[in-house]
Scaffold this active site. Structure first.
Site, PDB file in Angstrom:
ATOM      1  N   HIS A  73     -11.110 -14.749   4.263  1.00 11.88           N
ATOM      2  CA  HIS A  73     -12.596 -14.233   3.804  1.00 11.88           C
ATOM      3  C   HIS A  73     -13.556 -15.777   3.686  1.00 11.88           C
ATOM      4  CE1 HIS A  73      -9.639 -11.529   2.031  1.00 11.88           C
ATOM      5  NE2 HIS A  73     -10.737 -10.742   2.159  1.00 11.88           N
ATOM      6  N   ARG A 117       0.974  -1.241   0.004  1.00 11.43           N
ATOM      7  CA  ARG A 117       0.072   0.177   0.139  1.00 11.43           C
ATOM      8  C   ARG A 117       0.912   1.243   0.065  1.00 11.43           C
ATOM      9  NH1 ARG A 117      -4.807  -1.827   4.465  1.00 11.43           N
ATOM     10  NH2 ARG A 117      -5.488  -3.609   3.310  1.00 11.43           N
ATOM     11  N   ASP A 158      -4.819 -13.151   6.745  1.00 11.63           N
ATOM     12  CA  ASP A 158      -6.031 -12.736   6.298  1.00 11.63           C
ATOM     13  C   ASP A 158      -7.058 -13.967   6.182  1.00 11.63           C
ATOM     14  OD1 ASP A 158      -7.868 -10.836   5.321  1.00 11.63           O
ATOM     15  OD2 ASP A 158      -6.519 -10.338   3.682  1.00 11.63           O
ATOM     16  N   GLN A 178      -0.571 -10.032   5.983  1.00 10.69           N
ATOM     17  CA  GLN A 178      -1.670 -10.291   7.027  1.00 10.69           C
ATOM     18  C   GLN A 178      -2.043 -11.753   7.237  1.00 10.69           C
ATOM     19  OE1 GLN A 178      -5.013  -8.121   5.061  1.00 10.69           O
ATOM     20  NE2 GLN A 178      -4.611  -6.173   6.575  1.00 10.69           N
TER      21      GLN A 178
END
Length: 565
Positions: free
Chosen positions: A313, A291, A311, A309
């Site tokens: 989902h 980022r 992460d 991360q």
């Protein structure tokens, strides 16, 4: 604005007044209250931190002549281009322009302030920094003075003591000292992880994999660079473009380095026909993300441009949302309790710039409020603090110095699955769109490790320590037995290092303590004769003389249970 923020905002005015008394050529710009203090930015101010006591003394002198903050009218051209820029913007948007006077100092300001300037008693100027005007590196670099203020001397003293302790624990110092990481000017905001630091990353990720596999998560790996069309579909191109690294190819195609994993997870879900029997579908990954954080905001591991991360989902039906959130909150408790980290939650609601319809947002927010109430955990609400695609629950953890950190987040998304036209066959044969829960528990591994370094002051729990045991032979004649001990530790998957340098034992012990290694095993004539090791803790305390097998059994229990030392 609460009373403490009013006090700090008022003290920022006092700081600006003192600076102008001492340096009349300086141009004040803005001076807001911030967490734990305030700052004021100036142009045409060339000072060093050695000048801060002089400024602080002038503040104490001036405040004796101040009575209150008086709302006054102000006319004519402002001889300050920064203030004039703010005035022009306020006029353009038809906002009220107000000025406040205290003593002889007048400042463009919306307020509010303390009702009595005599309340400004207990303050401290802290440090200098560079800061771009309006936070953009395209603008001029200004001089920022940080300070803090409290209502009592004790509160100020306690805060300064905490700052002193935080300075000792600064991960930007301890990390390189322990050989965990480094930064280089050729890659700003992108840490180099050294072998010891990689060990910590691997331990955290291995723990994450182990616990999530038990709970039905499947790990995926997806491309780190994608065509812009992917982010146009997800909505990130419209809502997040300024934070993305973009590149063009000679084939006239535009790509972006992956700033988040969710669009790729949508592609994986949509790659096959799905049924309600497949849900919940839990897809996890630890891919590297990039980022574009502005250079002025970079801060060690706490704000970087490249990070990983933990992460995931989770694709669910609407009926599965509450149960899945409860499962995720249980994972959160598991992960934070092993570090003895206290935490609370923050609910972020619909922002001004959002995707989708307000009705589905309201439904999602009510669902999360119900889940939070039933969790029994403390939580606060941040109005307009949600992601552009859905409300979220942030994890706010408190470290050993009492500082709050935002780490993980659990976001409820009704919008992006629709953008990707994701469907599953329900039990009645109809096609429905799944709801997606975006969630990270550690958050950015870089930030989490930075927090852990400061939380433990580099003295990690044994299971996480890069070197768990330092072997210290007293003399060369003890080396052969020391090597046998090293081999036994390696066979038991215990990370050890044999210090065979031509140094005194006291020097070796001191170096092991400086490196925060949990255990030292001292080997001399007596240990060789009795086939034992003399155990010593990193605090310097002599612990026990015991057979190596006994030591291995005990330390393995400590490692396997991930206990704190």
């Amino acid at each position: 604005m609460n009373d403490l923020d009013k006090l700090r905002h008022s003290t920022a005015h006092l700081l600006a007044a003192a600076v102008l008394e001492l340096y009349p050529q300086a141009k004040p710009t803005i001076g807001p209250p911030i967490e734990n203090g305030f700052y004021y930015d100036f142009d045409d101010l060339k000072i060093s931190e050695d000048d801060l006591p002089k400024i602080e003394a002038k503040m104490h002198e001036l405040v004796k002549t101040w009575d209150k903050f008086e709302l006054v009218s102000h006319s004519g051209h402002v001889q300050n281009p920064y203030k004039q820029e703010l005035i022009d913007e306020l006029e353009k948007s038809n906002q009220k322009i107000t000025y406040y006077k205290s003593g002889n100092f007048v400042d463009l300001c919306a307020g509010p302030h303390v009702d009595d300037a005599k309340k400004i008693k207990f303050f401290k100027s802290l440090k200098l920094a560079g800061a771009y005007w309006r936070g953009s590196e395209k603008n001029k670099m200004l001089t920022r003075i940080y300070g803090t203020a409290f209502f009592t001397q004790k509160e100020l003293d306690d805060h300064l003591k905490n700052l002193e302790e935080a300075e000792k624990r600064d991960h930007r110092k301890i990390g390189p000292q322990l050989g965990l990481l480094m930064f280089h000017e050729t890659a700003p905001g992108m840490p180099y992880w050294l072998p010891k630091g990689v060990t910590i990353i691997n331990e955290l990720v291995n723990f994450w994999r182990e616990e999530h596999t038990k709970r039905g998560y499947q790990e995926i790996v997806s491309p780190l660079i994608n065509k812009k069309e992917l982010y146009q579909t997800s909505g990130h191109w419209d809502h997040y473009l300024e934070n993305m690294f973009i590149c063009e190819t000679d084939e006239k195609e535009t790509y972006a380095l992956k700033p988040m994993n969710c669009p790729n997870a949508m592609i994986v879900f949509g790659s096959q026909t799905r049924s309600y029997r497949d849900l919940p579908m839990r897809l996890g990954d630890t891919d590297t993300l990039h980022r574009f954080e502005r250079s002025g905001t970079l801060n060690g591991l706490f704000r970087v441009r490249e990070f990983r991360q933990d992460d995931a989902h989770v694709f669910v039906t609407e009926d599965q949302i509450e149960e899945e959130y409860k499962n995720i909150l249980e994972i959160t408790e598991k992960f934070y309790s092993i570090f003895d980290l206290k935490y609370r939650f923050r609910l972020g609601t619909r922002p001004k710039k959002f995707m989708g319809d307000a009705k589905s947002w309201d439904k999602a927010e009510e669902t999360l409020k119900k889940i939070l109430k039933e969790s029994g955990k403390e939580y606060i609400i941040e109005d307009e603090g949600g992601a552009f695609y859905g409300p979220k629950i942030d994890i706010l953890m408190k470290d050993s110095l009492g500082r709050d950190w935002q780490t993980g987040t659990i976001q409820l998304d009704f919008q992006i699955p629709k953008k990707f036209n994701l469907l599953y066959a329900d039990s009645d044969g109809t096609q429905k769109t799944p709801v997606v829960i975006h969630r990270v528990i550690y958050g950015s591994l870089e930030r989490f490790i930075g927090i852990l370094i400061e939380h433990f002051a580099g003295a990690f729990p044994t299971w996480l320590s890069p070197i768990q045991v330092q072997i210290l032979p007293i003399a060369d004649r003890h080396l052969e037995y020391a090597k046998d001990v090293s081999l036994k530790l390696a066979m038991a998957q215990i990370r050890s290092h044999l210090d065979d340098r031509q140094e005194t034992l006291s020097s070796k012990i001191r170096d092991a303590q400086m490196q925060k290694i949990p255990y030292m095993l001292i080997i001399g004539d007596k240990e060789i004769a009795t086939k034992t090791v003399a155990e010593r803790g990193r605090s310097g305390k002599q612990l026990a003389v015991q057979p190596i097998d006994e030591f291995i059994k005990n330390i393995r229990i400590e490692i396997d249970n991930k206990t704190l030392n």
